[in-house]
Design a protein around this motif. Structure first.
Motif, PDB file in Angstrom:
ATOM      1  N   TYR A 284     -55.963  22.535 -28.579  1.00  0.00           N
ATOM      2  CA  TYR A 284     -56.809  23.662 -28.165  1.00  0.00           C
ATOM      3  C   TYR A 284     -56.357  24.932 -28.863  1.00  0.00           C
ATOM      4  CZ  TYR A 284     -53.359  26.021 -25.148  1.00  0.00           C
ATOM      5  OH  TYR A 284     -52.278  26.726 -24.675  1.00  0.00           O
ATOM      6  N   ASP A 287     -57.188  32.450 -28.610  1.00  0.00           N
ATOM      7  CA  ASP A 287     -56.652  33.736 -29.080  1.00  0.00           C
ATOM      8  C   ASP A 287     -57.797  34.705 -29.248  1.00  0.00           C
ATOM      9  OD1 ASP A 287     -57.818  33.457 -31.748  1.00  0.00           O
ATOM     10  OD2 ASP A 287     -56.340  31.874 -32.041  1.00  0.00           O
ATOM     11  N   THR A 288     -57.450  35.950 -29.523  1.00  0.00           N
ATOM     12  CA  THR A 288     -58.475  36.987 -29.653  1.00  0.00           C
ATOM     13  C   THR A 288     -58.847  37.220 -31.115  1.00  0.00           C
ATOM     14  OG1 THR A 288     -56.756  38.664 -29.779  1.00  0.00           O
ATOM     15  CG2 THR A 288     -57.670  38.212 -27.591  1.00  0.00           C
ATOM     16  N   HIS A 413     -52.734  28.006 -35.485  1.00  0.00           N
ATOM     17  CA  HIS A 413     -51.705  27.957 -34.448  1.00  0.00           C
ATOM     18  C   HIS A 413     -50.516  28.850 -34.772  1.00  0.00           C
ATOM     19  CE1 HIS A 413     -54.018  25.055 -32.206  1.00  0.00           C
ATOM     20  NE2 HIS A 413     -54.176  24.360 -33.311  1.00  0.00           N
ATOM     21  N   ARG A 418     -44.448  31.099 -34.807  1.00  0.00           N
ATOM     22  CA  ARG A 418     -44.927  31.459 -33.473  1.00  0.00           C
ATOM     23  C   ARG A 418     -43.812  31.256 -32.468  1.00  0.00           C
ATOM     24  NH1 ARG A 418     -49.257  27.603 -31.002  1.00  0.00           N
ATOM     25  NH2 ARG A 418     -49.231  29.314 -29.512  1.00  0.00           N
ATOM     26  N   LYS A 432     -48.512  33.862 -31.539  1.00  0.00           N
ATOM     27  CA  LYS A 432     -48.784  33.295 -32.859  1.00  0.00           C
ATOM     28  C   LYS A 432     -48.735  34.421 -33.895  1.00  0.00           C
ATOM     29  CE  LYS A 432     -52.867  31.382 -31.478  1.00  0.00           C
ATOM     30  NZ  LYS A 432     -53.993  30.393 -31.527  1.00  0.00           N
TER      31      LYS A 432
HETATM   32  N1  MTE Z   1     -51.324  36.512 -31.857  1.00  0.00           N
HETATM   33  C1  MTE Z   1     -51.761  35.879 -30.769  1.00  0.00           C
HETATM   34  N2  MTE Z   1     -50.974  34.951 -30.183  1.00  0.00           N
HETATM   35  C2  MTE Z   1     -51.410  34.288 -29.086  1.00  0.00           C
HETATM   36  C3  MTE Z   1     -52.671  34.565 -28.531  1.00  0.00           C
HETATM   37  C4  MTE Z   1     -53.477  35.552 -29.167  1.00  0.00           C
HETATM   38  O1  MTE Z   1     -54.599  35.865 -28.739  1.00  0.00           O
HETATM   39  N3  MTE Z   1     -52.997  36.172 -30.288  1.00  0.00           N
HETATM   40  N4  MTE Z   1     -53.093  33.884 -27.430  1.00  0.00           N
HETATM   41  C5  MTE Z   1     -52.073  33.286 -26.575  1.00  0.00           C
HETATM   42  C6  MTE Z   1     -52.616  32.359 -25.612  1.00  0.00           C
HETATM   43  S1  MTE Z   1     -53.521  33.028 -24.332  1.00  0.00           S
HETATM   44  C7  MTE Z   1     -52.361  31.019 -25.655  1.00  0.00           C
HETATM   45  S2  MTE Z   1     -52.811  30.021 -24.381  1.00  0.00           S
HETATM   46  C8  MTE Z   1     -51.684  30.401 -26.804  1.00  0.00           C
HETATM   47  C9  MTE Z   1     -52.552  29.319 -27.383  1.00  0.00           C
HETATM   48  O2  MTE Z   1     -51.941  28.769 -28.511  1.00  0.00           O
HETATM   49  P1  MTE Z   1     -52.773  27.773 -29.418  1.00  0.00           P
HETATM   50  O3  MTE Z   1     -54.024  28.492 -29.829  1.00  0.00           O
HETATM   51  O4  MTE Z   1     -51.908  27.412 -30.554  1.00  0.00           O
HETATM   52  O5  MTE Z   1     -53.106  26.575 -28.555  1.00  0.00           O
HETATM   53  O6  MTE Z   1     -51.419  31.348 -27.816  1.00  0.00           O
HETATM   54  C10 MTE Z   1     -50.977  32.598 -27.376  1.00  0.00           C
HETATM   55  N5  MTE Z   1     -50.606  33.364 -28.523  1.00  0.00           N
END
Ligand code: MTE
Ligand code: MO
Length: 570
Positions: A284, A287-288, A413, A418, A432
């Protein structure tokens, strides 16, 4: 039939106006994307407006969007923005026929909205970021002005030459700067027709020429905008190629501490159950980032600084890879995962132990007198995520991951690096495209999602999910396999039970446990009897706590409740 003919000419005029508006918007977007490409592809207007919308969306709406559209939510948002833009530009195009300046001002206003949106983004780099919006708005305004002028020239010329009772005799046949146009369209015709160069007898020819001129201008705009857009895409693509090459060229070192092999019994051979290791492609993504970041590993750096950091440092990827790496199986879970939802996955991660790296910088956890209790990770795109320093340094496998299931992190990812902290939801741990680690306190700073009503601290709740049978499945009476996964990272799963309708809870069979940080598969042989049945699952974690039946929404700190599936047995 004066009514019909005037209706037809109004309609054709409106079509020209709409077309002028749409082409102006198209040109504006294309020019903006072209200007954004060499600067920063993520500064394109649709992307920044989308990002600003995401920033401002209340948690409940965002939750709805994730629920309704899942991982397509970004495409839906993009389409929504384009639809609004198309509508607005059509209206501005119509307006331009009568009020050219006002319409052009409207286009410039859209540019201002784009500029404001970009500056409001957490990753705004400064004034250069507004260039795409400004350039796009200027191009759009110019196009609208020129096309609207050309469109009105057609109206003026054809009005003058159109045969029919409404325009045959009278002043319209002698057009000039001051000439009154056809009465029916008089109020709309603010733009005075160009001084007539054609003799009065040549009106039909003038109309045709004006029409041709409009089409030529429209066609030229379409071609130019398409080329600009294509060039922008090409440049943006080329810009990402350094990052792509840096990933392709990355050779991951072997771990100093390999993951223990997954016990053979951890993976049930039951079709339909989530595979124990989630393949990267199927993992899954939440992210934004409307545009996936492509960070060049060669120039990437990680900065560690803040309260209690006695030795602030900046690490290159090479320096991180030279350290002893660990490899661990960790199940990552999103706080936005509904009971029974899809937002979790299990992978084999390779990374740098985070606790050791922080110690090297002089950081101590609060329990050993450290001043900072919050570790804020910041990404290249300005996202911030805060984890308890205590959790990160309590001996669990918190890491800066570089590898996922045997390959460098995919861009989706978080390539090149990350963060992961077993036991914490992603939004408070799994940064990430990480760029810095700042030691601070929970009192002093609220990261991105905390500012938006999500909890400061969010350990993952004990949960379980029925993978098969699928909701509303039909099954034949007799033995039916019920199976799925359960998770309680850091605590592990010790028991899973199934209930049929309001019957007693019965033990499911547990697959072997890999680690307390991974999910655990389970299965249950159900002797199904004809009729409609509701199957419910509950898990017990390593602390002896039974998964609560109290339903809680995902906001503010993760959903709770029990997953049920309705099955019809025949
Ligand atoms: N830079 C960044 N890191 C992020 C996010 C993001 O929006 N931007 N979302 C977070 C959220 S809410 C989740 S659940 C996980 C999801 O990691 P995945 O996309 O590798 O599954 O990343 C996290 N790291
Ligand atoms: Mo998340």
């Amino acid at each position: 039939m004066p009514g019909v003919s005037s209706f037809r000419s109004r309609l054709v005029r409106a079509v020209r106006g709409t077309l002028a508006g749409l082409l102006a918007a198209f040109a504006a977007l294309a020019v903006a994307e072209l200007v954004a490409a060499p600067v920063r592809p993520a500064a394109g207007p649709v992307t920044v407006v989308g990002g600003a919308v995401v920033d401002r969306t209340p948690a409940a709406v965002k939750d709805f969007a994730i629920r309704a559209f899942g991982e397509d939510d970004k495409d839906v948002l993009r389409l929504g923005i384009l639809a609004v833009l198309a509508l607005a530009s059509a209206v501005l195009g119509l307006l331009a026929l009568s009020h050219r300046r006002a319409a052009v001002a409207g286009v410039l206003l859209f540019g201002a909205v784009g500029a404001a949106a970009v500056l409001s983004r957490p990753d705004a780099a400064g004034a250069v970021d507004v260039l795409p919006s400004v350039a796009g708005a200027l191009a759009g305004g110019a196009v609208l002005y020129v096309l609207a002028t050309a469109a009105e020239a057609v109206s003026a010329a054809t009005t003058a030459s159109a045969p029919g009772p409404a325009s045959a005799p009278g002043p319209a046949s002698a057009p000039g700067p001051a000439s009154a146009p056809e009465p029916a369209s008089a109020p709309e015709l603010a733009a005075a027709p160009e001084p007539a160069s054609a003799p009065a007898g040549d009106q039909a020819g003038a109309g045709t020429r004006a029409r041709r001129r409009f089409l030529l201008a429209a066609g030229a705009t379409a071609v130019a905008a398409t080329s600009a857009g294509a060039l922008g895409r090409f440049l943006a693509g080329r810009r990402g190629q350094g990052a792509v090459a840096s990933r392709a060229g990355l050779v991951l070192p072997a771990p100093a501490s390999p993951a223990p092999p997954v016990p053979p019994g951890a993976e049930l051979r039951v079709p339909g159950v989530s595979p124990f290791v989630t393949p990267n492609r199927a993992f899954y993504r939440v992210d934004t980032a409307l545009v996936v970041l492509r960070v060049d590993a060669g120039t990437w750096r990680l900065r560690v600084h803040g309260t209690g950091v006695t030795r602030p440092r900046t690490y290159s990827l090479g320096q991180l890879l030279a350290r002893p790496l660990v490899e661990r199986d960790i199940t990552l879970t999103c706080v936005s995962n509904e009971v029974g939802g899809p937002y979790l996955g299990n992978a084999r991660w390779l990374g740098v132990p985070l606790a050791g790296l922080l110690e090297e910088c002089g950081v101590r956890p609060p329990s050993r007198g450290g001043a900072a209790d919050q570790l804020v990770a910041r990404s290249v795109d300005g996202m911030t995520l805060g984890s308890p320093v205590e959790d990160v340094m309590d001996g669990r496998d918190a890491m800066l991951a570089v590898g996922m299931n045997g390959e460098p992190l995919p861009f989706d990812h978080g390539f090149p690096v990350r963060m992961l902290v077993p036991g914490l939801y992603g939004y408070v741990s799994a940064c990430k495209w990480i760029e810095s680690l700042e030691l601070t306190t929970f009192d002093a700073y609220d990261p991105y999602w905390v500012k938006r009503k999500w909890a400061r601290r969010a350990p993952i709740k004990t949960q379980s999910r029925i993978d098969i049978p699928k909701p509303f499945a039909r099954a034949a009476a007799g033995p039916v396999t019920v199976a799925g996964v359960a998770w309680a990272q850091r605590r592990g799963i010790t028991r899973v039970e199934i209930r049929v309708d309001d019957g007693p809870w019965r033990d499911a069979e547990l697959a072997a446990q890999d680690t307390v940080d991974t999910w655990r598969q389970w299965s249950y042989r159900w002797n199904a009897t004809p009729g409609g049945h509701t199957l419910t699952v509950r898990a017990t974690d390593g602390t002896g706590e039974v998964q609560t039946e109290r339903r809680a929404p995902t906001v503010p700190d993760g959903a709770s409740g029990r997953h049920s599936v309705f099955v019809t047995v025949t």
